[in-house]
Write a protein that holds these residues in place. Structure first.
Motif, PDB file in Angstrom:
ATOM      1  N   THR A  53       0.813  -1.218   0.000  1.00  0.00           N
ATOM      2  CA  THR A  53       0.000   0.000   0.000  1.00  0.00           C
ATOM      3  C   THR A  53       0.840   1.259   0.000  1.00  0.00           C
ATOM      4  OG1 THR A  53      -0.157  -0.180   2.408  1.00  0.00           O
ATOM      5  CG2 THR A  53      -1.978  -1.092   1.108  1.00  0.00           C
ATOM      6  N   ASP A  54       2.140   1.142   0.246  1.00  0.00           N
ATOM      7  CA  ASP A  54       3.043   2.307   0.181  1.00  0.00           C
ATOM      8  C   ASP A  54       3.443   2.634  -1.259  1.00  0.00           C
ATOM      9  OD1 ASP A  54       3.114   2.503   2.976  1.00  0.00           O
ATOM     10  OD2 ASP A  54       4.808   1.096   3.110  1.00  0.00           O
ATOM     11  N   ILE A  55       3.127   1.732  -2.173  1.00  0.00           N
ATOM     12  CA  ILE A  55       3.586   1.868  -3.553  1.00  0.00           C
ATOM     13  C   ILE A  55       2.524   2.598  -4.382  1.00  0.00           C
ATOM     14  CG2 ILE A  55       4.463   0.634  -5.575  1.00  0.00           C
ATOM     15  CD1 ILE A  55       6.126   0.313  -3.009  1.00  0.00           C
ATOM     16  N   LYS A  56       2.974   3.451  -5.278  1.00  0.00           N
ATOM     17  CA  LYS A  56       2.050   4.161  -6.167  1.00  0.00           C
ATOM     18  C   LYS A  56       1.287   3.180  -7.044  1.00  0.00           C
ATOM     19  CE  LYS A  56       4.976   8.299  -6.446  1.00  0.00           C
ATOM     20  NZ  LYS A  56       5.801   9.162  -7.291  1.00  0.00           N
ATOM     21  N   PRO A  57       0.021   3.485  -7.348  1.00  0.00           N
ATOM     22  CA  PRO A  57      -0.760   2.568  -8.184  1.00  0.00           C
ATOM     23  C   PRO A  57      -0.272   2.513  -9.630  1.00  0.00           C
ATOM     24  CG  PRO A  57      -2.009   4.571  -7.747  1.00  0.00           C
ATOM     25  CD  PRO A  57      -0.789   4.642  -6.882  1.00  0.00           C
ATOM     26  N   ARG A  58       0.327   3.588 -10.108  1.00  0.00           N
ATOM     27  CA  ARG A  58       0.870   3.622 -11.474  1.00  0.00           C
ATOM     28  C   ARG A  58       2.346   3.978 -11.371  1.00  0.00           C
ATOM     29  NH1 ARG A  58      -0.935   7.836 -14.328  1.00  0.00           N
ATOM     30  NH2 ARG A  58      -0.881   6.829 -16.356  1.00  0.00           N
ATOM     31  N   LEU A  59       3.202   3.066 -11.780  1.00  0.00           N
ATOM     32  CA  LEU A  59       4.643   3.301 -11.700  1.00  0.00           C
ATOM     33  C   LEU A  59       5.135   3.839 -13.036  1.00  0.00           C
ATOM     34  CD1 LEU A  59       5.800   0.142  -9.717  1.00  0.00           C
ATOM     35  CD2 LEU A  59       5.251   2.422  -8.852  1.00  0.00           C
ATOM     36  N   LEU A  60       5.564   5.089 -13.007  1.00  0.00           N
ATOM     37  CA  LEU A  60       5.979   5.780 -14.227  1.00  0.00           C
ATOM     38  C   LEU A  60       7.286   6.512 -13.961  1.00  0.00           C
ATOM     39  CD1 LEU A  60       2.488   7.347 -14.964  1.00  0.00           C
ATOM     40  CD2 LEU A  60       3.466   5.378 -16.138  1.00  0.00           C
ATOM     41  N   GLY A  61       8.262   6.305 -14.810  1.00  0.00           N
ATOM     42  CA  GLY A  61       9.520   7.018 -14.635  1.00  0.00           C
ATOM     43  C   GLY A  61      10.689   6.210 -15.139  1.00  0.00           C
ATOM     44  N   HIS A  62      11.868   6.800 -15.030  1.00  0.00           N
ATOM     45  CA  HIS A  62      13.089   6.203 -15.558  1.00  0.00           C
ATOM     46  C   HIS A  62      14.208   6.312 -14.524  1.00  0.00           C
ATOM     47  CE1 HIS A  62      10.637   6.979 -19.071  1.00  0.00           C
ATOM     48  NE2 HIS A  62      11.451   6.258 -19.819  1.00  0.00           N
ATOM     49  N   TRP A  63      14.936   5.228 -14.378  1.00  0.00           N
ATOM     50  CA  TRP A  63      16.020   5.201 -13.406  1.00  0.00           C
ATOM     51  C   TRP A  63      17.409   5.221 -14.049  1.00  0.00           C
ATOM     52  CZ3 TRP A  63      17.416   6.036  -8.648  1.00  0.00           C
ATOM     53  CH2 TRP A  63      18.626   5.530  -8.194  1.00  0.00           C
ATOM     54  N   GLY A  64      17.587   4.615 -15.195  1.00  0.00           N
ATOM     55  CA  GLY A  64      18.914   4.312 -15.714  1.00  0.00           C
ATOM     56  C   GLY A  64      19.905   5.456 -15.728  1.00  0.00           C
ATOM     57  N   THR A  65      19.464   6.643 -16.100  1.00  0.00           N
ATOM     58  CA  THR A  65      20.359   7.793 -16.202  1.00  0.00           C
ATOM     59  C   THR A  65      20.543   8.534 -14.887  1.00  0.00           C
ATOM     60  OG1 THR A  65      20.787   9.791 -17.505  1.00  0.00           O
ATOM     61  CG2 THR A  65      18.519   9.416 -16.820  1.00  0.00           C
ATOM     62  N   VAL A  66      19.686   8.235 -13.886  1.00  0.00           N
ATOM     63  CA  VAL A  66      19.623   9.044 -12.666  1.00  0.00           C
ATOM     64  C   VAL A  66      20.920   9.066 -11.859  1.00  0.00           C
ATOM     65  CG1 VAL A  66      18.551   9.097 -10.371  1.00  0.00           C
ATOM     66  CG2 VAL A  66      17.129   9.102 -12.421  1.00  0.00           C
ATOM     67  N   PRO A  67      21.534   7.914 -11.572  1.00  0.00           N
ATOM     68  CA  PRO A  67      22.751   7.970 -10.742  1.00  0.00           C
ATOM     69  C   PRO A  67      23.866   8.803 -11.367  1.00  0.00           C
ATOM     70  CG  PRO A  67      21.911   5.732 -10.862  1.00  0.00           C
ATOM     71  CD  PRO A  67      21.150   6.524 -11.878  1.00  0.00           C
ATOM     72  N   GLY A  68      24.012   8.721 -12.699  1.00  0.00           N
ATOM     73  CA  GLY A  68      25.028   9.534 -13.362  1.00  0.00           C
ATOM     74  C   GLY A  68      24.722  11.012 -13.270  1.00  0.00           C
ATOM     75  N   LEU A  69      23.450  11.376 -13.468  1.00  0.00           N
ATOM     76  CA  LEU A  69      23.065  12.785 -13.345  1.00  0.00           C
ATOM     77  C   LEU A  69      23.319  13.292 -11.929  1.00  0.00           C
ATOM     78  CD1 LEU A  69      19.725  12.902 -15.371  1.00  0.00           C
ATOM     79  CD2 LEU A  69      21.937  13.832 -16.043  1.00  0.00           C
ATOM     80  N   ASN A  70      22.975  12.483 -10.937  1.00  0.00           N
ATOM     81  CA  ASN A  70      23.214  12.894  -9.547  1.00  0.00           C
ATOM     82  C   ASN A  70      24.696  13.076  -9.270  1.00  0.00           C
ATOM     83  OD1 ASN A  70      20.528  13.020  -8.746  1.00  0.00           O
ATOM     84  ND2 ASN A  70      20.455  10.875  -8.138  1.00  0.00           N
ATOM     85  N   LEU A  71      25.508  12.205  -9.839  1.00  0.00           N
ATOM     86  CA  LEU A  71      26.958  12.316  -9.652  1.00  0.00           C
ATOM     87  C   LEU A  71      27.476  13.622 -10.248  1.00  0.00           C
ATOM     88  CD1 LEU A  71      29.485  10.435  -8.766  1.00  0.00           C
ATOM     89  CD2 LEU A  71      29.797  10.236 -11.239  1.00  0.00           C
ATOM     90  N   ILE A  72      27.023  13.922 -11.453  1.00  0.00           N
ATOM     91  CA  ILE A  72      27.481  15.148 -12.129  1.00  0.00           C
ATOM     92  C   ILE A  72      27.022  16.380 -11.358  1.00  0.00           C
ATOM     93  CG2 ILE A  72      27.159  16.529 -14.220  1.00  0.00           C
ATOM     94  CD1 ILE A  72      26.948  13.766 -15.712  1.00  0.00           C
ATOM     95  N   TYR A  73      25.780  16.393 -10.936  1.00  0.00           N
ATOM     96  CA  TYR A  73      25.239  17.538 -10.192  1.00  0.00           C
ATOM     97  C   TYR A  73      26.045  17.755  -8.913  1.00  0.00           C
ATOM     98  CZ  TYR A  73      21.273  20.771  -9.337  1.00  0.00           C
ATOM     99  OH  TYR A  73      20.477  21.875  -9.157  1.00  0.00           O
ATOM    100  N   ALA A  74      26.335  16.680  -8.197  1.00  0.00           N
ATOM    101  CA  ALA A  74      27.092  16.799  -6.952  1.00  0.00           C
ATOM    102  C   ALA A  74      28.463  17.414  -7.191  1.00  0.00           C
ATOM    103  CB  ALA A  74      27.237  15.422  -6.298  1.00  0.00           C
ATOM    104  N   HIS A  75      29.129  16.988  -8.250  1.00  0.00           N
ATOM    105  CA  HIS A  75      30.485  17.492  -8.503  1.00  0.00           C
ATOM    106  C   HIS A  75      30.471  18.893  -9.100  1.00  0.00           C
ATOM    107  CE1 HIS A  75      33.097  14.109  -7.351  1.00  0.00           C
ATOM    108  NE2 HIS A  75      31.983  13.407  -7.508  1.00  0.00           N
ATOM    109  N   LEU A  76      29.421  19.242  -9.809  1.00  0.00           N
ATOM    110  CA  LEU A  76      29.290  20.644 -10.222  1.00  0.00           C
ATOM    111  C   LEU A  76      29.085  21.535  -8.999  1.00  0.00           C
ATOM    112  CD1 LEU A  76      27.048  20.283 -13.412  1.00  0.00           C
ATOM    113  CD2 LEU A  76      29.435  21.049 -13.342  1.00  0.00           C
ATOM    114  N   ASN A  77      28.307  21.058  -8.038  1.00  0.00           N
ATOM    115  CA  ASN A  77      28.149  21.807  -6.787  1.00  0.00           C
ATOM    116  C   ASN A  77      29.503  22.080  -6.139  1.00  0.00           C
ATOM    117  OD1 ASN A  77      25.359  22.046  -6.808  1.00  0.00           O
ATOM    118  ND2 ASN A  77      25.008  20.233  -5.549  1.00  0.00           N
ATOM    119  N   ARG A  78      30.312  21.042  -6.053  1.00  0.00           N
ATOM    120  CA  ARG A  78      31.629  21.201  -5.426  1.00  0.00           C
ATOM    121  C   ARG A  78      32.495  22.188  -6.215  1.00  0.00           C
ATOM    122  NH1 ARG A  78      36.753  21.245  -6.716  1.00  0.00           N
ATOM    123  NH2 ARG A  78      36.257  19.642  -8.267  1.00  0.00           N
ATOM    124  N   LEU A  79      32.420  22.100  -7.541  1.00  0.00           N
ATOM    125  CA  LEU A  79      33.195  23.020  -8.366  1.00  0.00           C
ATOM    126  C   LEU A  79      32.770  24.458  -8.120  1.00  0.00           C
ATOM    127  CD1 LEU A  79      35.312  23.146 -10.736  1.00  0.00           C
ATOM    128  CD2 LEU A  79      33.336  23.318 -12.254  1.00  0.00           C
TER     129      LEU A  79
END
Length: 792
Positions: A53-79
């Motif tokens: 019941t904690d799960i959304k009834p319709r699962l929509l979205g994409h994961w594959g690119t997310v970890p790389g984007l998060n990595l880039i964003y984090a390192h741009l922050n540091r820069l």
């Protein structure tokens, strides 16, 4: 123009273990928030065991690119923290929105724009629950996303957008993330050559970050299967300095990415410093990064025995059915708990201080970069008085002029008047001189940083006319330029502009939603000038006869789309002056480059353009009486034929009452219920009557006029002539004959609908004879008849 800041090269920094640990924890927090957005509607910090019941009834979205984007964003922050760089992030991967939303939430930007996402458990819950939820956050980036100028549904345009944003923004660093799937598109492939147009002395920098995670939706990517040597050779050949960062060990990747970011920033500053002190010649070798990490990094390695991480199966939802399969629910819970959210967020849902320690503050936050909301930086163009460039028209049709050449003198002085602000550019696919617009080069040149030889003309690193034989790149440059608060014009052959139909679709959607987003400020309009049009493409033939872009623009939202068909040079000047002053529109202008008859003085032209539709009394003969027939035109060549047809009717049938109507604003034909430019029913009836036949000569496809006439009185009385997909290499007048829109055929169409009267049969025979003579004459002499060529 932005004040040039003398760049300083920062000393190389050695990653410290404490800050690397903070970077990793921040990355973990963004990964958790992104994964939770895909799945959870409740229990957002896993305070208790995960239930179906904690799960959304319709699962929509994409994961594959997310970890790389998060990595880039984090390192741009540091820069940004270490260099105080002004960084605009352009996110190319189409459905990476969970990553951007996670970062915007943590840095506080999302909550500043929308209070329901303020830091804390309520904001965190709203973030996670509302992703891909009705009236919530979308699965791709949209105008309501702070810090973004790139619509998430667009694949292939991020790099040209990034270069457009960097033009004339000398203190801006545009970090552009390019997915390796997106990199296979034609627009992206051409955009790599933008490095030959970016002058480091006066513009900012673009840092391309090619994220190679190996897979698209359901198969491998080309770059993912190329060797490191091949990738390096390819981009070195394109003129870039390449540095690769890769691996599946986060600690190793963090350290390498830190050093790569520092290296890239030092190289950029060195290039700019050299150029701004007069030492740069030619195109510099800008740095770029290639990030090679497994697709879906940190998600489950397998689900139900199938490999997931580092395969195409992680592209969308790594765990596809957690509600229907208890084993997958357990897998999902294990995955989410692997980020240890209890160690990243306190009980109030606030990230711990060390997690947030990598975030810049104030306007240095990536989500708060002012260039991402370009309207707030927009300065109006200084425009000359277009009347100063007007063609003298002692009487209608006596003078001739090349409309685009007249316009070019006006635009030349737009460049001159805005030299200090440097906020106006023209993009064009290698057609400026062909389109009779060489006067532009009296004020500026073609942008070019590549090698030059003695026979080259009008090339300069400082040039403000951007020519590349890629309509996609031209469109992307201009969109990036406008979205960051500047002005511009896209000049193109009419036949080739449909190449960017898809880009226009996305940009109009951006404008439509942007107008509905309260904090988005109005932008300068996207202006098209289409010339070398179909009625003057008799020499190039059938393939160059394509007016479909008009239909494309008309189909867009009525509060954005505008279409203008100026009948002569003075109307073209008036329309362009109006369009350059306008905001948040797509303005399409279609005008011939050929020498043509001129009809209106500058005063008459301005009044005509303001009305959108006018009756031309000087071409009519129904003084103080209702007309027997109305002859109407939209477009410069159709106008010429309609005026000629009216002259024939007046000469041969002087008792026939003829009214000539000209349409310059095409959408004025629409009902005001359908378009804000539509004239009132009273005005429409005053022009076209409510019962009389109307012979309408149109520049484009006739069906479009019939569509616009919906809701108008008695629309079946309109008989429209236009392009009927008949063409070949022939003479200009023969193009009209082939499509049943010559003056003789327009006269015949009128004669069929005015009833029996003396002289009709004789005039019908005469027009038929003229058409027969035309066919024989052009085949014998290779040009149109003298009575056509010399007619005034």
């Amino acid at each position: 123009m932005n004040q040039l800041i003398a760049p300083e090269i920062a000393a190389p920094t050695v990653p410290k273990s404490e800050r690397l640990a903070h970077l990793h924890r921040y990355w973990q927090a963004t990964n958790y928030l992104a994964a939770a957005q895909l799945y959870l509607r409740d229990n957002v910090l896993l305070d208790r065991p995960l239930l179906a019941t904690d799960i959304k009834p319709r699962l929509l979205g994409h994961w594959g690119t997310v970890p790389g984007l998060n990595l880039i964003y984090a390192h741009l922050n540091r820069l940004v923290q270490d260099t105080d760089a002004s960084v605009l992030l352009v996110t190319g991967p189409g459905h990476g929105a969970p990553a951007n939303f996670a970062n915007l939430f943590l840095e506080g930007t999302l909550g500043e724009f929308d209070a329901q996402y303020e830091p804390g458990i309520a904001g965190l819950s709203n973030l996670i629950r509302s992703f891909s939820w009705p009236s919530g956050l979308p699965s791709h980036l949209v105008p309501g996303t702070p810090g973004q100028i790139q619509e998430g549904g667009e694949l292939g345009y991020c790099l040209s957008h990034a270069y457009g944003a960097a033009l004339d923004n000398p203190n801006l660093l545009v970090a552009c993330v390019i997915g390796d799937g997106e990199a296979e598109t034609g627009p992206l492939a051409a955009a790599w050559h933008s490095n030959y147009y970016l002058n480091p002395a006066t513009s900012g920098a673009v840092l391309p970050i090619l994220h190679v995670n190996g897979y698209k939706l359901s198969g491998p990517t080309l770059f993912g299967r190329m060797s490191d040597e091949a990738l390096t050779s390819l981009f070195t050949g394109y003129g870039y300095q390449v540095r690769m960062v890769g691996g599946s060990d986060p600690a190793q990747v963090h350290a390498a990415m830190w050093q790569a970011m520092d290296w890239a920033h030092r190289e950029i500053i060195a290039i700019q410093q050299k150029a701004r002190t007069g030492g740069q010649e030619g195109a510099p070798a800008w740095p770029m990064l290639i990030l090679q990490t497994p697709k879906g990094l940190t998600c489950p390695l397998t689900v139900d025995g199938q490999p997931i991480e580092n395969t195409f199966r992680s592209h969308q939802l790594p765990v596809s059915n957690p509600v229907g399969k208890p084993s997958q629910l357990a897998t999902l819970e294990t995955w989410l708990r692997s980020y240890h959210p209890e160690e990243l967020f306190d009980e109030q849902g606030r990230a711990f201080v060390d997690v947030l320690s990598v975030c810049p503050t104030g306007n240095r936050r990536i989500g708060m970069n002012p260039h991402a909301n370009g309207g707030q930086l927009l300065k109006p163009l200084a425009l000359p008085d277009f009347a100063d460039y007007a063609v003298a028209v002692p009487s209608p049709g006596v003078a001739s002029a090349e409309g685009t050449n007249v316009l070019a003198h006006y635009l030349r002085d737009v460049f001159r008047l805005n030299e200090a602000t440097q906020n106006f550019r023209i993009v064009c696919p290698d057609e400026t001189t062909s389109n009779r617009m060489s006067p532009l080069f009296e004020a500026t040149q073609r942008a070019w940083l590549g090698p030059m030889v003695e026979t080259d003309e009008y090339l300069s690193p400082d040039g403000r006319v951007m020519e590349i034989l890629s309509e996609h790149t031209c469109q992307g440059w201009l969109e990036g330029y406008l979205l960051t608060g500047r002005h511009g014009l896209f000049g193109c052959y009419e036949a080739f502009i449909p190449i960017i139909d898809s880009m226009l679709n996305q940009y109009v959607k951006w404008l439509k939603v942007s107008r509905e987003t309260p904090w988005r400020k109005p932008l300068a309009s996207l202006n098209y000038l289409l010339t070398s049009h179909l009625w003057r493409q008799d020499h190039n033939g059938y393939t160059h006869q394509v007016p479909s872009f008009i239909d494309t623009v008309v189909a867009k939202k009525s509060n954005v789309a505008r279409v203008y068909l100026p009948p002569d040079a003075n109307c073209l000047l008036s329309v362009m002056d109006h369009c350059l002053r306008s905001r948040d529109y797509v303005n399409l202008i279609v005008a011939s480059k050929a020498s043509q008859a001129q009809w209106l003085t500058e005063t008459e032209a301005e009044a005509h353009c303001r009305r959108g539709i006018s009756a031309w009394d000087w071409a009519s003969n129904h003084t103080h009486q209702p007309p027997s027939v109305v002859l109407a035109a939209a477009g410069d060549v159709p106008t010429n034929e309609i005026v000629a047809a009216a002259a024939i009717l007046k000469q041969h049938l002087p008792d026939l009452r003829v009214r000539v109507v000209n349409v310059v604003d095409l959408l004025a034909m629409a009902s005001p219920d359908n378009h804000p430019h539509g004239v009132s029913d009273e005005t429409f009836e005053a022009l076209f009557t409510d019962t009389k036949p109307v012979i309408f000569a149109f520049h484009g496809y006739p069906t479009l006029i019939h569509e616009l006439l919906h809701h108008r009185p008695n629309p079946t009385r309109f008989h429209v002539r236009g392009y009927m997909e008949e063409g070949r290499t022939t003479t200009p007048f023969d193009m009209l004959v082939l499509n049943n829109m010559s003056r003789y055929q327009l006269v015949l169409a009128a004669l069929k609908r005015v009833g029996e009267r003396p002289g009709v049969d004789a005039l019908t025979a005469w027009c038929t004879e003229q058409l027969a003579q035309h066919t024989d004459y052009i085949r014998t002499n290779g040009q149109d008849m003298p009575q056509v060529l010399d007619w005034q």
